[in-house]
Motif scaffolding. Sequence first.
Motif, PDB file in Angstrom:
ATOM      1  N   ALA A   1     -25.467  10.121   5.017  1.00 16.10           N
ATOM      2  CA  ALA A   1     -25.952  10.010   3.869  1.00 16.10           C
ATOM      3  C   ALA A   1     -26.399   8.399   3.483  1.00 16.10           C
ATOM      4  N   VAL A   2     -25.760   7.560   3.993  1.00 14.03           N
ATOM      5  CA  VAL A   2     -26.271   6.173   4.232  1.00 14.03           C
ATOM      6  C   VAL A   2     -27.612   6.055   4.980  1.00 14.03           C
ATOM      7  N   ALA A   3     -27.800   6.696   6.225  1.00 13.84           N
ATOM      8  CA  ALA A   3     -28.656   6.580   7.042  1.00 13.84           C
ATOM      9  C   ALA A   3     -30.051   7.205   6.293  1.00 13.84           C
ATOM     10  N   ARG A   4     -29.957   8.095   5.334  1.00 12.42           N
ATOM     11  CA  ARG A   4     -31.434   8.563   4.782  1.00 12.42           C
ATOM     12  C   ARG A   4     -31.927   7.412   3.954  1.00 12.42           C
ATOM     13  N   THR A   5     -31.340   6.430   3.503  1.00  6.89           N
ATOM     14  CA  THR A   5     -32.003   5.451   2.869  1.00  6.89           C
ATOM     15  C   THR A   5     -32.232   4.115   3.869  1.00  6.89           C
ATOM     16  N   PRO A   6     -33.386   4.025   4.121  1.00  5.18           N
ATOM     17  CA  PRO A   6     -33.750   2.724   5.165  1.00  5.18           C
ATOM     18  C   PRO A   6     -33.238   1.421   4.295  1.00  5.18           C
ATOM     19  N   PHE A   7     -32.799   0.465   5.323  1.00  6.68           N
ATOM     20  CA  PHE A   7     -32.030  -0.630   4.801  1.00  6.68           C
ATOM     21  C   PHE A   7     -32.983  -1.882   5.402  1.00  6.68           C
TER      22      PHE A   7
ATOM     23  N   LEU B   1     -24.859  13.137  -1.034  1.00  4.23           N
ATOM     24  CA  LEU B   1     -24.869  11.970  -1.612  1.00  4.23           C
ATOM     25  C   LEU B   1     -25.775  10.873  -1.193  1.00  4.23           C
ATOM     26  N   SER B   2     -25.832  10.096  -1.955  1.00  4.32           N
ATOM     27  CA  SER B   2     -27.074   8.837  -1.489  1.00  4.32           C
ATOM     28  C   SER B   2     -26.542   7.678  -1.804  1.00  4.32           C
TER      29      SER B   2
ATOM     30  N   HIS C   1       0.962  -1.229   0.127  1.00  3.67           N
ATOM     31  CA  HIS C   1       0.065  -0.039   0.017  1.00  3.67           C
ATOM     32  C   HIS C   1       0.838   1.295   0.122  1.00  3.67           C
ATOM     33  N   PRO C   2       0.691   2.378  -0.781  1.00  9.52           N
ATOM     34  CA  PRO C   2      -0.459   2.474  -1.841  1.00  9.52           C
ATOM     35  C   PRO C   2      -0.544   1.503  -3.024  1.00  9.52           C
ATOM     36  N   ALA C   3      -1.714   1.506  -3.651  1.00  6.91           N
ATOM     37  CA  ALA C   3      -1.780   0.310  -4.753  1.00  6.91           C
ATOM     38  C   ALA C   3      -0.994   0.990  -5.756  1.00  6.91           C
ATOM     39  N   PRO C   4      -0.803   0.268  -6.862  1.00  5.42           N
ATOM     40  CA  PRO C   4      -0.052   0.633  -8.093  1.00  5.42           C
ATOM     41  C   PRO C   4      -0.898   1.701  -8.773  1.00  5.42           C
ATOM     42  N   GLU C   5      -2.252   1.341  -8.907  1.00  4.40           N
ATOM     43  CA  GLU C   5      -3.166   2.196  -9.700  1.00  4.40           C
ATOM     44  C   GLU C   5      -4.149   2.856  -8.568  1.00  4.40           C
ATOM     45  N   THR C   6      -4.429   3.886  -8.454  1.00  6.37           N
ATOM     46  CA  THR C   6      -5.419   4.769  -7.764  1.00  6.37           C
ATOM     47  C   THR C   6      -6.025   5.844  -8.518  1.00  6.37           C
ATOM     48  N   TRP C   7      -7.521   6.013  -8.383  1.00  7.07           N
ATOM     49  CA  TRP C   7      -8.230   6.888  -9.109  1.00  7.07           C
ATOM     50  C   TRP C   7      -9.578   7.263  -8.352  1.00  7.07           C
ATOM     51  N   ARG C   8     -10.079   8.252  -8.547  1.00  2.00           N
ATOM     52  CA  ARG C   8     -11.263   8.804  -8.062  1.00  2.00           C
ATOM     53  C   ARG C   8     -12.540   8.802  -8.740  1.00  2.00           C
ATOM     54  N   THR C   9     -13.591   8.211  -8.214  1.00  7.19           N
ATOM     55  CA  THR C   9     -14.732   8.055  -8.966  1.00  7.19           C
ATOM     56  C   THR C   9     -15.580   9.206  -9.054  1.00  7.19           C
ATOM     57  N   PRO C  10     -16.713   9.163 -10.006  1.00  6.98           N
ATOM     58  CA  PRO C  10     -17.770  10.423  -9.648  1.00  6.98           C
ATOM     59  C   PRO C  10     -18.165  10.847  -8.467  1.00  6.98           C
ATOM     60  N   SER C  11     -18.586   9.925  -7.613  1.00  2.00           N
ATOM     61  CA  SER C  11     -19.237  10.439  -6.238  1.00  2.00           C
ATOM     62  C   SER C  11     -17.912  10.472  -5.298  1.00  2.00           C
ATOM     63  N   GLY C  12     -16.729  10.281  -5.733  1.00  2.00           N
ATOM     64  CA  GLY C  12     -15.558  10.475  -4.522  1.00  2.00           C
ATOM     65  C   GLY C  12     -15.214   9.447  -3.833  1.00  2.00           C
ATOM     66  N   LEU C  13     -15.665   8.250  -4.348  1.00  2.00           N
ATOM     67  CA  LEU C  13     -14.792   7.222  -3.876  1.00  2.00           C
ATOM     68  C   LEU C  13     -13.265   6.869  -4.433  1.00  2.00           C
ATOM     69  N   THR C  14     -12.364   6.756  -3.702  1.00  2.00           N
ATOM     70  CA  THR C  14     -10.907   6.616  -4.240  1.00  2.00           C
ATOM     71  C   THR C  14     -10.522   5.013  -4.355  1.00  2.00           C
ATOM     72  N   ALA C  15     -10.551   4.440  -5.643  1.00  2.00           N
ATOM     73  CA  ALA C  15     -10.206   3.092  -5.896  1.00  2.00           C
ATOM     74  C   ALA C  15      -8.562   2.844  -6.028  1.00  2.00           C
ATOM     75  N   HIS C  16      -8.346   1.681  -5.313  1.00  2.00           N
ATOM     76  CA  HIS C  16      -7.189   1.253  -5.128  1.00  2.00           C
ATOM     77  C   HIS C  16      -6.975  -0.139  -5.796  1.00  2.00           C
TER      78      HIS C  16
END
Length: 273
Positions: A200-206, A90-91, A14-29
């Motif tokens: 943000a997660v809590a706003r959607t019942p599970f 976010l949702s 770590h960190p991973a050889p490839e890292t990038w950001r998704t549209p909703s702000g997740l960082t992918a490793h």
Amino acid sequence: MSCLREADVSRLLHPAPETWRTPSGLTAHLWRRPFADRAPVLLVHGYASNVLYNWVKTGWLDPLAAQGRSVLAVDLPGHGSSADVDPTGLSVQDLLDDLHGLSTEMVADEPSGDAIAVHGYSLGSRLAWQLAAAHPELVASLIVGGAPAADRLAGLDAEAARRWARDGVVPQDPLTRSVVTVAAAMPDQNLPHVVELLLAVARTPFDPAAAVPAAPTLVVAGARDEIAAGSARLAELVVAAGHPARLVEVPGRDHVNVLTSRIYKDAVLDALP
């Protein structure tokens, strides 16, 4: 996503050889195993954790590498490498859309087939459950660890949670206090952003019974994990829907230290396709 040169990937650093950001702000490793012949694995961490603490420091990467797998892990918005992302607005669907996009892109570049194994822990198990239920064609195997069997976030006092993150005022509501304040245990937190992701997660019942995954499912819980108490119900739901599932309970472990358990790791390695 570019392929790595053929190299020694028996150990994943770590960190991973490839890292990038998704549209909703997740960082992918991404740790890509060239010429992998087994399904890649997507790892989704828990609330107030991140890739480094949930998966790297607890020793998950090397066992997966030893099986010859590519590994994709994500830092959720407000967490880890995405600590700068403000999750306000976010949702859950935003998060699921990005996880689906990452998974689809991952398997498209893999020689091992057209499906992925998904392993979520705690809050990440909720997202993993929903991803697998929504996309049965994509998820070949599901692992949920430290997973609540019901919606623990319903009834959170959002304003009290924000006051705690901003000003350190401890919530009076027992549920809000017990859920949000655990974020302070992790170093270098962006507390307002961590709390906003939870809200943000809590706003959607599970309701896990509302959409049950069709993938073979492994449920893992520490015997002393109060958060995952009753998680056997998740395995029962999958079996009732006509799909294989089992529960592994790890003796003596709680919600934090179960992640380092050899029993947990062996059960997951055995369950992966």
